[in-house]
Scaffold this motif. Structure first.
Motif, PDB file in Angstrom:
ATOM      1  N   VAL A  80       1.613   3.887   9.702  1.00 57.16           N
ATOM      2  CA  VAL A  80       0.402   3.080   9.893  1.00 57.16           C
ATOM      3  C   VAL A  80      -0.361   3.018   8.579  1.00 57.16           C
ATOM      4  O   VAL A  80      -0.632   4.054   7.958  1.00 57.16           O
ATOM      5  CB  VAL A  80      -0.512   3.657  10.994  1.00 57.16           C
ATOM      6  N   VAL A  81      -0.695   1.807   8.157  1.00 56.03           N
ATOM      7  CA  VAL A  81      -1.572   1.597   7.009  1.00 56.03           C
ATOM      8  C   VAL A  81      -2.904   1.090   7.553  1.00 56.03           C
ATOM      9  O   VAL A  81      -2.943   0.095   8.278  1.00 56.03           O
ATOM     10  CB  VAL A  81      -0.991   0.567   6.023  1.00 56.03           C
ATOM     11  N   THR A  82      -3.976   1.775   7.229  1.00 57.54           N
ATOM     12  CA  THR A  82      -5.304   1.334   7.665  1.00 57.54           C
ATOM     13  C   THR A  82      -6.246   1.362   6.480  1.00 57.54           C
ATOM     14  O   THR A  82      -6.007   2.069   5.496  1.00 57.54           O
ATOM     15  CB  THR A  82      -5.839   2.208   8.817  1.00 57.54           C
ATOM     16  N   PHE A  83      -7.309   0.582   6.556  1.00 60.97           N
ATOM     17  CA  PHE A  83      -8.181   0.398   5.413  1.00 60.97           C
ATOM     18  C   PHE A  83      -9.492   1.163   5.507  1.00 60.97           C
ATOM     19  O   PHE A  83     -10.166   1.336   4.519  1.00 60.97           O
ATOM     20  CB  PHE A  83      -8.476  -1.103   5.206  1.00 60.97           C
ATOM     21  N   LEU A 108       3.586   9.500  14.385  1.00 63.90           N
ATOM     22  CA  LEU A 108       2.957   8.616  13.400  1.00 63.90           C
ATOM     23  C   LEU A 108       2.763   9.313  12.069  1.00 63.90           C
ATOM     24  O   LEU A 108       2.440  10.501  12.017  1.00 63.90           O
ATOM     25  CB  LEU A 108       1.574   8.158  13.881  1.00 63.90           C
ATOM     26  N   ASN A 109       2.950   8.558  10.990  1.00 60.84           N
ATOM     27  CA  ASN A 109       2.470   8.922   9.658  1.00 60.84           C
ATOM     28  C   ASN A 109       1.439   7.878   9.260  1.00 60.84           C
ATOM     29  O   ASN A 109       1.703   6.669   9.379  1.00 60.84           O
ATOM     30  CB  ASN A 109       3.611   8.948   8.637  1.00 60.84           C
ATOM     31  N   VAL A 110       0.278   8.312   8.811  1.00 61.35           N
ATOM     32  CA  VAL A 110      -0.830   7.403   8.531  1.00 61.35           C
ATOM     33  C   VAL A 110      -1.256   7.527   7.080  1.00 61.35           C
ATOM     34  O   VAL A 110      -1.404   8.634   6.559  1.00 61.35           O
ATOM     35  CB  VAL A 110      -2.035   7.711   9.450  1.00 61.35           C
ATOM     36  N   LEU A 128       4.934   5.557   2.713  1.00 60.57           N
ATOM     37  CA  LEU A 128       5.393   5.720   4.094  1.00 60.57           C
ATOM     38  C   LEU A 128       6.898   5.524   4.221  1.00 60.57           C
ATOM     39  O   LEU A 128       7.571   6.286   4.923  1.00 60.57           O
ATOM     40  CB  LEU A 128       4.654   4.735   5.002  1.00 60.57           C
ATOM     41  N   THR A 129       7.445   4.509   3.560  1.00 61.95           N
ATOM     42  CA  THR A 129       8.882   4.268   3.696  1.00 61.95           C
ATOM     43  C   THR A 129       9.699   5.388   3.052  1.00 61.95           C
ATOM     44  O   THR A 129      10.802   5.696   3.508  1.00 61.95           O
ATOM     45  CB  THR A 129       9.269   2.915   3.078  1.00 61.95           C
ATOM     46  N   LEU A 136       6.297  -0.310  10.508  1.00 62.20           N
ATOM     47  CA  LEU A 136       4.922  -0.154  10.040  1.00 62.20           C
ATOM     48  C   LEU A 136       3.963  -1.000  10.862  1.00 62.20           C
ATOM     49  O   LEU A 136       4.283  -2.136  11.232  1.00 62.20           O
ATOM     50  CB  LEU A 136       4.787  -0.597   8.574  1.00 62.20           C
ATOM     51  N   VAL A 137       2.778  -0.442  11.124  1.00 63.67           N
ATOM     52  CA  VAL A 137       1.649  -1.207  11.644  1.00 63.67           C
ATOM     53  C   VAL A 137       0.569  -1.204  10.572  1.00 63.67           C
ATOM     54  O   VAL A 137       0.231  -0.148  10.027  1.00 63.67           O
ATOM     55  CB  VAL A 137       1.079  -0.600  12.943  1.00 63.67           C
ATOM     56  N   VAL A 138       0.056  -2.372  10.251  1.00 65.81           N
ATOM     57  CA  VAL A 138      -1.061  -2.486   9.319  1.00 65.81           C
ATOM     58  C   VAL A 138      -2.289  -2.882  10.123  1.00 65.81           C
ATOM     59  O   VAL A 138      -2.296  -3.922  10.795  1.00 65.81           O
ATOM     60  CB  VAL A 138      -0.785  -3.534   8.220  1.00 65.81           C
TER      61      VAL A 138
END
Length: 348
Positions: A80-83, A108-110, A128-129, A136-138
Motif C-alpha cells: 500500500v502506498v499512501t500519502f 500488508l506492507n505500507v 515495496l516490490t 499494490l493499492v495506492v
C-alpha cells in the motif's frame, strides 16, 4: 546404543517443526488435501477443511511462506502506498484495506510518501516490490510535481480515490455526489448561498468536492463566495473560521471534512455566533465522533469499509488474471447524514 524414538519416528529430545505429513496423519487425509487447505483452495469439503485446520492447531503447524510462494508464484502480501496517514479518510481507507486483506489471507506492507513528487512515488513502489508483494493499492494519489499519475511496478495496481484519468483499475468515492448533497441541503433550507472551507489544493478528493460545490451553486443560481483552502485539520478550520465568523453574510458553510468543521464550530462559538441558529455547518467523512460534536454534526458519510473491500477484491482479480481487460471504475456513493448543526437561516 539405539536411539529412543517417538511415535512419529523422530529422535526424542530433538525437535523439528511439524510437517504436512504430520498434519495429514493426524487429520486422516492426504498431504495433497493439507496443501489445498494451507493454500486456501476452495475444492475441499468444509468438514475435511475443519479437521485439517484442527490438526494444524493441535500440532502448531506453520505454513512455509517461502515454499508456498515458490509453488504458487505469489507471496500473499499486498503493498500500500499512501500519502498522508494522518488524514482521517486515508487512515480509515487503510484500515479497511487491512481488514479485507486479512480476511483474504493476505498481509500488508505500507509505505507513506511525504514528498508530492513522481520520484518519491516511484521510490515507494520500488521499495515495496523489492519486499516481494503480489500487488499494490495506492490511496488517494496526490497531484504530483508532474501532470498525471504513473506507476511502473511490474505487479497489478489499484488506485483508491485518486486516478481521475483512470489509467489503473480504481475504486472511487463519489466525491461530487457527496459535496452536491451537502450544498443542496443547505440551499434547500433557505440559505442564500453556501461558503466552502476546502481541503488541500494538492488533493484530488478536495478538488472534486470544491468543484461540485461550485457547480451546485451555479446550477441553483446562487452567488459563489470566495473559496477558502485548509489542510484537513481542526486548527485550519479554526483559523479560517475566525475570518468567516466575522462576516455577517455567512449563514451556511460546507467544510471539506469533519475536522475542519470542528475548528470552524469553535471559531463561530467564540465569536458569539450560534450553530445552527446563526450559521449552519456541514462536514464530510462522518467520523465516529461527529455525532458527539456540540451540536451533533450534519455530514457526508463515506463508506470506507466498502472502499477497502472493493480495492482488495479488484486487486485479487488482477493477481489471479493478470491479462484481464480493464473494468470501469467502481464508484461508492456516500450518504448525507442530517443532524443538529443545520437549520434554516436566521430571520431577517
Amino acid at each position: 546404543m539405539a536411539q529412543d524414538t517417538g511415535t512419529d519416528g523422530t529422535a526424542r529430545g530433538r525437535s523439528r517443526p511439524p510437517s504436512q505429513a504430520d498434519v495429514a496423519a493426524l487429520a486422516g487425509v492426504s498431504s495433497q488435501t493439507v496443501s489445498r487447505v494451507a493454500n486456501n483452495r476452495s475444492n475441499v469439503e468444509p468438514e475435511t477443511r475443519d479437521r485439517v485446520l484442527s490438526a494444524m492447531r493441535v500440532l502448531g503447524y506453520q505454513r512455509n511462506s517461502a515454499a508456498r510462494a515458490l509453488t504458487l508464484g505469489r507471496f500473499h502480501v499486498l503493498g500500500v502506498v499512501t500519502f498522508d496517514v494522518t488524514a482521517q479518510g486515508n487512515a480509515r481507507t487503510l484500515a479497511a484495506i487491512s481488514r479485507a486483506a486479512q480476511r483474504a489471507g493476505y498481509s500488508l506492507n505500507v509505505v507513506c510518501v511525504e514528498d508530492r513528487t513522481e520520484l518519491a512515488v516511484q521510490q515507494a513502489v520500488r521499495q515495496l516490490t523489492e519486499q516481494a508483494v503480489d500487488g499494490l493499492v495506492v490511496i488517494e494519489a496526490q497531484i504530483l510535481d508532474r501532470p498525471g499519475f504513473s506507476v511502473n511496478s511490474g505487479v497489478p495496481v489499484v488506485v483508491a480515490d485518486g486516478d481521475p484519468e483512470h489509467r489503473f483499475p480504481s475504486v472511487d468515492t463519489d466525491q461530487a455526489a457527496g459535496a452536491t448533497a451537502a450544498t443542496r441541503h443547505l440551499l434547500d433550507l433557505g440559505h442564500r448561498t453556501v461558503w466552502h472551507l476546502g481541503g488541500p489544493q494538492d488533493s484530488y478528493a478536495a478538488r472534486r468536492r470544491a468543484t461540485a460545490w461550485h457547480a451546485a451553486l451555479k446550477a441553483a443560481g446562487a452567488p459563489v463566495p470566495p473559496l477558502r483552502y485548509g489542510d484537513w485539520t481542526a486548527e485550519d478550520g479554526y483559523r479560517i473560521g475566525r475570518e468567516l465568523a466575522a462576516r455577517p453574510d455567512v449563514t451556511a458553510v460546507f467544510a471539506a471534512n469533519d475536522h475542519l468543521a470542528l475548528g470552524l464550530v469553535r471559531a463561530l462559538h467564540e465569536a458569539g455566533r450560534r450553530v445552527p441558529e446563526d450559521v449552519s455547518v456541514v462536514g464530510f467523512d462522518d467520523l465516529p465522533e461527529a455525532a458527539y460534536y456540540l451540536p451533533p454534526l450534519t455530514t457526508v458519510r463515506q463508506d470506507f469499509a466498502e472502499v477497502g473491500r472493493q480495492c482488495v477484491a479488484r486487486l485479487l482479480d488482477r493477481i489471479d488474471a493478470p491479462g484481464g481487460t480493464d473494468d470501469p471504475p467502481v464508484v461508492v456513493t456516500p450518504a448525507l447524514v442530517v443532524r443538529a448543526s443545520t437549520a434554516p437561516p436566521p430571520a431577517g
